[in-house]
Design a protein around this motif. Sequence first.
Motif, PDB file in Angstrom:
ATOM      1  N   PHE A 329       0.739  -0.943   0.000  1.00  0.00           N
ATOM      2  CA  PHE A 329       0.028  -0.066  -0.112  1.00  0.00           C
ATOM      3  C   PHE A 329       0.844   1.216  -0.033  1.00  0.00           C
ATOM      4  O   PHE A 329       0.458   2.433  -0.427  1.00  0.00           O
ATOM      5  N   THR A 330       1.977   1.116   0.506  1.00  0.00           N
ATOM      6  CA  THR A 330       2.886   2.442   0.317  1.00  0.00           C
ATOM      7  C   THR A 330       3.321   2.920  -0.775  1.00  0.00           C
ATOM      8  O   THR A 330       3.746   3.944  -1.087  1.00  0.00           O
ATOM      9  N   THR A 358      -4.246   3.072   6.442  1.00  0.00           N
ATOM     10  CA  THR A 358      -3.966   4.231   7.096  1.00  0.00           C
ATOM     11  C   THR A 358      -2.607   4.693   7.452  1.00  0.00           C
ATOM     12  O   THR A 358      -2.180   5.508   7.169  1.00  0.00           O
ATOM     13  N   THR A 359      -1.775   3.506   7.698  1.00  0.00           N
ATOM     14  CA  THR A 359      -0.356   3.785   8.123  1.00  0.00           C
ATOM     15  C   THR A 359       0.085   4.086   6.707  1.00  0.00           C
ATOM     16  O   THR A 359       1.172   5.065   6.627  1.00  0.00           O
ATOM     17  N   ALA A 360      -0.096   3.485   5.578  1.00  0.00           N
ATOM     18  CA  ALA A 360       0.371   3.997   4.090  1.00  0.00           C
ATOM     19  C   ALA A 360       0.146   5.361   3.828  1.00  0.00           C
ATOM     20  O   ALA A 360       1.118   5.956   3.296  1.00  0.00           O
ATOM     21  N   ASN A 361      -0.956   5.773   4.416  1.00  0.00           N
ATOM     22  CA  ASN A 361      -1.606   7.134   3.958  1.00  0.00           C
ATOM     23  C   ASN A 361      -0.668   8.191   4.538  1.00  0.00           C
ATOM     24  O   ASN A 361      -0.383   9.279   4.113  1.00  0.00           O
ATOM     25  N   TRP A 362      -0.310   7.818   5.791  1.00  0.00           N
ATOM     26  CA  TRP A 362       0.712   8.652   6.619  1.00  0.00           C
ATOM     27  C   TRP A 362       1.965   8.796   6.098  1.00  0.00           C
ATOM     28  O   TRP A 362       2.571   9.787   6.166  1.00  0.00           O
ATOM     29  N   TYR A 363       2.293   7.431   5.673  1.00  0.00           N
ATOM     30  CA  TYR A 363       3.902   7.462   5.216  1.00  0.00           C
ATOM     31  C   TYR A 363       4.026   8.355   3.956  1.00  0.00           C
ATOM     32  O   TYR A 363       5.052   9.029   3.711  1.00  0.00           O
ATOM     33  N   ILE A 364       2.856   8.545   3.364  1.00  0.00           N
ATOM     34  CA  ILE A 364       3.063   9.240   2.100  1.00  0.00           C
ATOM     35  C   ILE A 364       3.208  10.823   2.246  1.00  0.00           C
ATOM     36  O   ILE A 364       4.207  11.569   1.709  1.00  0.00           O
ATOM     37  N   PHE A 365       3.033  11.370   3.405  1.00  0.00           N
ATOM     38  CA  PHE A 365       3.123  12.788   4.073  1.00  0.00           C
ATOM     39  C   PHE A 365       4.297  12.704   4.973  1.00  0.00           C
ATOM     40  O   PHE A 365       4.687  13.901   5.529  1.00  0.00           O
ATOM     41  N   LEU A 366       5.086  11.836   5.274  1.00  0.00           N
ATOM     42  CA  LEU A 366       6.592  11.861   6.138  1.00  0.00           C
ATOM     43  C   LEU A 366       7.455  12.664   5.074  1.00  0.00           C
ATOM     44  O   LEU A 366       7.620  12.483   3.970  1.00  0.00           O
TER      45      LEU A 366
END
Length: 366
Positions: A329-330, A358-366
């Motif tokens: 997903f990342t 959800t975690t993959a979506n957070w990873y996009i904005f890191l």
Amino acid sequence: MSSDSSINHSTASNTSRPSPRSVTNMSSDSSINYSTGSNRSSPRMVTCKGSVCSINDSASKTNSLSFKRKSESAESDLDMFCPSSYNFAIPDKDLNENTKKENSDPAIEQTQDNVSHYNNLGEYISQKYQRHEICDICFKLGDTLYPAHKLVLASQSTLFADVFERESFSNTPVAPKVIKVRGVSEEALVSFLDFLYTGKMDINSVCLSDVFKLAAVFKVDQIKRLCVRKVEQLKCQDLLQLLPTMAKLKESGICELIIRKITHNFLEVKEDPEFFNLDLDTLCMILASDNVNVRSEFEIFAAAVSWIQHHDFDQRIHHIEKLMNCVRFTLMTSQELFLCFKKFPVLKQNKNCVNMITTANWYIFL
């Protein structure tokens, strides 16, 4: 890759941040490690497919036996009897037997004699096999017996060689031994035996897996090599049918070859009816591969969902978490992550699947 290397399916959590991955070519000596999850070492291979006998007359003039018609103006005593007589020119290569023997090489003659001897021996054994004569062993498939010869089996199979060479000579008549065979087709067994006697075998895709089983069980490496060459020529539909069998036999080398061909043509494979008949482990093996050729990771997700929805939904839905662990997903965009819930709302009922996205979506904005 050697045949004793293992196939490892791990289901790593998809929550950890993945490190960048480099695409590496898989050699035949490497082991197969199919990890499932986002924490892997190299990105998928992503490609865009949207904008997507003549005859030389001069040879005939030099035949070994040539003739030419005499000219009408030529004077000869034969003309009065045969005005259209012919002269025959015998080439130099047609020497007399004595000259041939003087110029022959004894070593070459000995080699030719040896070849002739073994050819005669092979033809004789093949005739005995076809006529079911002088047989001292047989295979049994169902109620049918297939006579054979221990000597031939031992010469082609290391397993039979180990068994038969231990037997000591006895003057007491011994009844032919029976080798019971199960789980293969008659066509496969006949093809297997024919190869042992002739060294030739035309394997079709239908009985390829059964022939490979026999070669693996009775340790006939030459047949296994023929099967591998045949696999390289198979279509995707045949490869999908063959992969589960090879995985059960733990033939990691041939599994890697099949997966490499399937993943290279994944966009075609995921639409094939045989794709939806794959068992769970085989499907995960394909989806988790580093070499899946797709335009977007969302296509991996969509293929997994299609497999679940195709049939036996109530049974397959229980495997949703294991399948989603194969999806990276990342590698998706925020829009694609949103579409995952829209395309397959059942995901919201699984906390672990929701956490992956959800975690993959957070990873996009890191």
